[in-house]
Structure formats: C-alpha cells, structure tokens
Design an enzyme around this catalytic site. Structure first.
Site, mmCIF file in Angstrom:
data_model
loop_
_atom_site.group_PDB
_atom_site.id
_atom_site.type_symbol
_atom_site.label_atom_id
_atom_site.label_comp_id
_atom_site.label_asym_id
_atom_site.label_seq_id
_atom_site.Cartn_x
_atom_site.Cartn_y
_atom_site.Cartn_z
ATOM 1 N N CYS A 261 26.159 82.783 53.847
ATOM 2 C CA CYS A 261 25.575 83.215 52.509
ATOM 3 C C CYS A 261 27.031 83.576 51.580
ATOM 4 O O CYS A 261 26.677 83.116 50.718
ATOM 5 C CB CYS A 261 24.281 84.559 52.710
ATOM 6 S SG CYS A 261 23.742 84.078 53.804
HETATM 7 N N1 LIG Z 1 20.976 82.980 57.696
HETATM 8 C C1 LIG Z 1 20.833 84.050 57.307
HETATM 9 O O1 LIG Z 1 21.734 84.803 57.384
HETATM 10 C C2 LIG Z 1 20.423 83.985 56.087
HETATM 11 C C3 LIG Z 1 19.669 85.696 55.297
HETATM 12 C C4 LIG Z 1 18.994 84.768 54.177
HETATM 13 C C5 LIG Z 1 19.244 83.230 53.167
HETATM 14 N N2 LIG Z 1 19.599 82.543 53.806
HETATM 15 C C6 LIG Z 1 19.339 81.946 53.463
HETATM 16 O O2 LIG Z 1 18.115 80.913 54.090
HETATM 17 C C7 LIG Z 1 18.422 78.999 53.559
HETATM 18 C C8 LIG Z 1 18.018 78.620 55.581
HETATM 19 O O3 LIG Z 1 19.219 79.406 56.521
HETATM 20 P P1 LIG Z 1 19.609 79.125 57.948
HETATM 21 O O4 LIG Z 1 20.469 80.279 57.800
HETATM 22 O O5 LIG Z 1 18.220 79.994 58.187
HETATM 23 O O6 LIG Z 1 19.949 77.556 58.330
HETATM 24 P P2 LIG Z 1 19.737 77.182 59.769
HETATM 25 O O7 LIG Z 1 21.156 75.880 59.979
HETATM 26 O O8 LIG Z 1 20.267 78.257 61.117
HETATM 27 O O9 LIG Z 1 18.324 76.218 59.929
HETATM 28 C C9 LIG Z 1 18.253 74.822 59.201
HETATM 29 C C10 LIG Z 1 17.276 74.416 60.153
HETATM 30 O O10 LIG Z 1 16.991 73.626 58.571
HETATM 31 C C11 LIG Z 1 16.710 72.273 60.121
HETATM 32 N N3 LIG Z 1 16.829 71.286 58.856
HETATM 33 C C12 LIG Z 1 17.351 70.288 58.173
HETATM 34 N N4 LIG Z 1 16.997 69.061 57.306
HETATM 35 C C13 LIG Z 1 16.205 69.521 57.525
HETATM 36 C C14 LIG Z 1 14.901 68.858 56.761
HETATM 37 N N5 LIG Z 1 15.626 67.600 55.963
HETATM 38 N N6 LIG Z 1 13.141 68.675 57.217
HETATM 39 C C15 LIG Z 1 12.947 69.418 57.780
HETATM 40 N N7 LIG Z 1 14.335 70.964 58.742
HETATM 41 C C16 LIG Z 1 15.949 70.146 58.146
HETATM 42 C C17 LIG Z 1 17.966 72.622 60.527
HETATM 43 O O11 LIG Z 1 17.634 71.667 61.745
HETATM 44 C C18 LIG Z 1 17.859 73.669 61.378
HETATM 45 O O12 LIG Z 1 16.908 73.741 62.182
HETATM 46 C C19 LIG Z 1 19.630 79.046 53.504
HETATM 47 O O13 LIG Z 1 19.466 78.584 52.078
HETATM 48 C C20 LIG Z 1 20.396 80.834 53.500
HETATM 49 O O14 LIG Z 1 20.896 80.856 52.530
HETATM 50 C C21 LIG Z 1 20.061 82.457 55.579
#
Ligand SMILES: NC(=O)c1ccc[n+]([C@@H]2O[C@H](COP(=O)([O-])OP(=O)(O)OC[C@H]3O[C@@H](n4cnc5c(N)ncnc54)[C@H](O)[C@@H]3O)[C@@H](O)[C@H]2O)c1
Length: 418
Positions: A261
């Site tokens: 992030c």
């Molecule tokens: N990790 C954090 O602390 C956090 C906190 C707040 C917001 N966010 C935001 O949330 C969003 C997601 O982040 P995250 O950390 O959960 O990501 P992540 O990488 O942990 O998870 C994403 C998942 O999406 C899957 N994926 C990828 N392409 C796909 C598709 N086309 N269809 C279906 N699934 C698919 C991946 O296999 C993975 O399991 C980002 O925008 C991030 O900036 C993250």
C-alpha cells in the site's frame, strides 16, 4: 448454495472480507484465478494469517464459504465485491489491467438488481471512468439496473484490535440509491458505516490515509538522517514527542517503506493529478526521502563495520534479521529488506538472513539463528519472537534499524542504531 455475496480476489483483503460476511450469516463465494488458493480454501486451509484455518474450516464446513475459479458463480450473488491487486507498472503508473480483466468477466454475467462494490485502492475516478463503462457492456445501466459503489478496504494485516469488522467502513455510491444499498449490505456485517457523497470521495479518502502515512514516515526518516549527523538518538526524540497528549501523532523511522500500500498508492494520485495540471509535491518528496533510506542504511552498516570491527563491507559476513515488510507477518511485498540485501551484496558483503515467518526470500533460504557467527547482525524487521537482549549478548556487532534493542542497545559500543 446460492451466494449472498461474491468476493472477487481471495487475498489479504478478500479473505477477511469473506469471513466478516460469513460470520454475519451470509453465504459467500470467493472467486480467484489461482487454482491452488481455491483448493486450499475449500479444504479449510487459510493462506492469509488474519483468517485462521480453524475459523475458515468451520465456515467451509457450515457451507457459508466456498471458493471457485469460475466467474459463473457470481451470477446468483446479491452483491459482488472486488478486492483485486492494483499495482504500479514498471514506469510507476497505475496498472488496472487485473481490474479490467475481472470487470470483463463480470459484465457478461451481470444481472439486473445486483450490487457491485470496488474495494481495491485506486485513484479517484476509477469506479466511474474505468469500471462502470466495462460493466455497462452488459447492456445494463449503472445506478438504474444495477448498483455501483466504491468502499475502500482499510485492513492492516496482522492487527487484532482493529479488524474488518470493527474498522469503520467508508463508502460512496454512484447515486444516493447505490450508496444506500451498499450501506445496507455492510451494516449487516461491520460495526460502523460512513457514507460519503460519491465514489470519488471514497476513493480519495483511502488515498489520503495512505499518503498521510507516507509523508509522516518521510518526515521522521529525514529527521533520522539529520540526527545521525548531529549525534542525536532519533528514537529518544520521537518517544519524548509522543508524550504530548494532543496535536502529535507518532511515526517511526525505518529502512524504507514496504507492503502493498504505502509505497504504491500515493503515486496513483500523483498520476491522476497530472490530468488536472497539478503536481503532488508532498507525495514526490516523501517518495524521494523514503526511497533513499536503504542507501542511508547501507552507509550506516558500513560505518558500523569500519568503527566497530575495523572491517569493510566487502568480505564481511552479515546476517539480516527479519525480511517481511513489517513485524510478525509473512508478507514480503515491497519489503525494504530486498533493496538492503541487494545493496550489501553489491558492496561485496556475504549476506544471509533469518526470519521465522519467511522460509524463502529473494532466492535465499532463512538460515538457523546463530548471531554469533556473523561480523554484524542487521535488524531490518523486528519480529517480537526474537529475544533482542539475548541477541545483543551474542552478536559481535548489531545495526538496529528498528530500535528493537531499545535502551539496552545504547552505549555499549556494540549496537548502532538508525
Ligand atoms: N493488503 C493490504 O494490507 C491492503 C489493505 C487495504 C487495501 N488493500 C488494497 O486491496 C487490493 C487487494 O489487495 P490484496 O492485498 O488483497 O491483494 P492480494 O494479492 O493479497 O490478493 C489478490 C488476489 O486476487 C487474485 N486475482 C488476481 N487476478 C485475479 C482475477 N483476474 N480474478 C480473480 N482473482 C484474481 C490473486 O490470485 C490473489 O489471490 C489492492 O488494491 C490493495 O491496494 C490492501
């Protein structure tokens, strides 16, 4: 099972989100492109520490949570929540290709009356300018035939006091009816809902939160570099300032930004601002200061070896302690440890690492914990499972980039602190 909620993306955000709705009695289907992740979820094995396997297994056994790679599963869902990665391209511009791909999968399956909510962090305008037109290829109109909103996820992985359930949920819909529909959904699963006037306001709220952190971390990182010249202990100063009961919020210096992030999201706004002939100078400056920290830390390690052991970086055996981007988690995305290890190796050091949470990192395997065997131990991430008094006793030299050794580390000539 007919799902009430479909969550697209079963990662650090999607998994806790699925759990919070399942705990509230909803049937949830997780859709993810990773077959391995899907199979594990369906066996009740969690890959996300914030959702323990025991909890997940119970929800899977009760039939409340299931996972699939098949987008058809969202056809019958009342709500579709999108929690997909929003990275930067190699030119450091927003890369919405994953989101676009998913929207293209959702559009032909979208049905009248469904609610779609984007949870990924992104620039203001994404929901309206990017997501809406793709979804409307379905022939359905947003705000009329289906509801559309943005609600940023605020989860802080590894944190137990503030979770998806009790952290207030900001949201903004395309129309007042979209906002109300989204608010109604979340009210059933989280404690507090904070509606705002539009998706753009909700999108920018999340960016403000992350920019606030990036800028304040840069401020103390700059101070840390000045303190080194002035022979002052930046940690002592931050701790003293922290005693002010109002008007001050404490941020700690460190070896650089990490995680998915803070190093990334602010630049989503920088990019968008250019469309308005606007330059987000605080963000750029903070990025510059924070990006310099691994280089500053390398010179600190070099000085510690010179003065503490009459050694150069070249040829020294170094142990990097902790490589995840923050303490007590296994997430290594954007970890500053990667840059630090690269810089130390480039300078000719022989670098190993130990991290109880990360068995493999950047082509290396975590070595056994034997601090006495190295010329210098560099604390990059301060996991709480390490006994730092014991470390100071056993190591020949310590460079502490996290103040893990605290006051015990000061004044014995063995510990060099950021
Ligand atoms: N990790 C954090 O602390 C956090 C906190 C707040 C917001 N966010 C935001 O949330 C969003 C997601 O982040 P995250 O950390 O959960 O990501 P992540 O990488 O942990 O998870 C994403 C998942 O999406 C899957 N994926 C990828 N392409 C796909 C598709 N086309 N269809 C279906 N699934 C698919 C991946 O296999 C993975 O399991 C980002 O925008 C991030 O900036 C993250």
């Amino acid at each position: 099972m007919k799902p009430d909620v479909a969550v697209v993306g079963a990662g650090y955000v999607g998994m806790p989100l699925a759990r919070v709705f399942a705990d509230a009695g909803k049937n949830v289907v997780l859709i993810d492109v990773d077959r391995g992740v899907v199979d594990r979820i369906n066996r009740g094995e969690s890959h996300i520490p914030d959702v323990p396997s025991g909890e997940l297994k119970r929800l899977v056994d009760e039939g409340r949570v299931k996972a699939t790679t098949d987008y058809d599963a969202l056809r019958d869902a009342g709500a579709i929540l999108i929690a997909l990665p929003t990275p930067l391209s190699s030119q450091r511009e927003p890369d919405l290709s994953i989101l676009r791909f998913a929207a293209e999968q959702i559009a032909p399956r979208l049905r009248s009356g469904q609610l779609v909510i984007l949870e990924s962090t992104t620039y203001p305008g994404t929901t309206r300018e990017c997501l809406q037109p793709i979804l409307e290829r379905s022939g359905l109109e947003a705000g009329k035939d289906f509801h559309l909103a943005f609600s940023p996820e605020r989860v802080d992985p590894g944190r137990t006091d503030w979770t998806t359930h009790n952290t207030p949920k900001v949201l903004g819909g395309l129309t007042p009816a979209c906002t109300e529909r989204a608010a109604e959904l979340y009210r059933g699963a989280v404690e507090t809902v904070v509606p705002v006037s539009s998706p753009e306001a909700a999108e920018l709220t999340k960016l403000l939160e992350n920019i606030f952190r990036a800028v304040n971390i840069a401020l103390v990182n700059e101070l840390a570099q000045l303190c080194e010249r002035m022979d002052l202990d930046v940690w002592e100063i931050v701790e003293a300032a922290e005693t002010k009961p109002f008007g001050f919020m404490s941020f700690k210096p460190g070896p650089g930004l990490g995680g998915h992030c803070i190093p990334i999201d602010p630049f989503y706004l920088t990019w968008k601002a250019r469309e308005y002939d606007f330059y987000t100078e605080f963000i750029e400056l903070a990025g510059k200061v924070n990006a310099n920290m691994p280089y500053f830390c390398r010179s600190l390690i070099s000085q510690a070896l010179n003065h503490g052991a009459q050694k150069s970086l070249k040829g020294s055996r170094l142990l990097v302690l902790g490589v995840s981007y923050k303490a007590d988690i296994d997430d290594v995305r954007e970890s500053p440890a990667q840059k630090i290890i690269m810089l130390l190796r480039k300078a000719g050091a022989d670098v190993a690492y130990h991290d109880p949470h990360v068995p493999e990192f950047d082509g290396l395997r975590s070595v056994d914990y034997a601090p006495e065997e190295y010329d210098c131990v560099v604390i990059v991430t301060a996991h709480t499972s390490i006994d730092y008094d014991d470390l100071v006793g056993r190591a020949q030299l310590v460079v502490d980039l996290r103040n893990a050794t605290g006051r015990n580390g000061s004044g014995n000539g063995k510990v060099w602190k950021l």
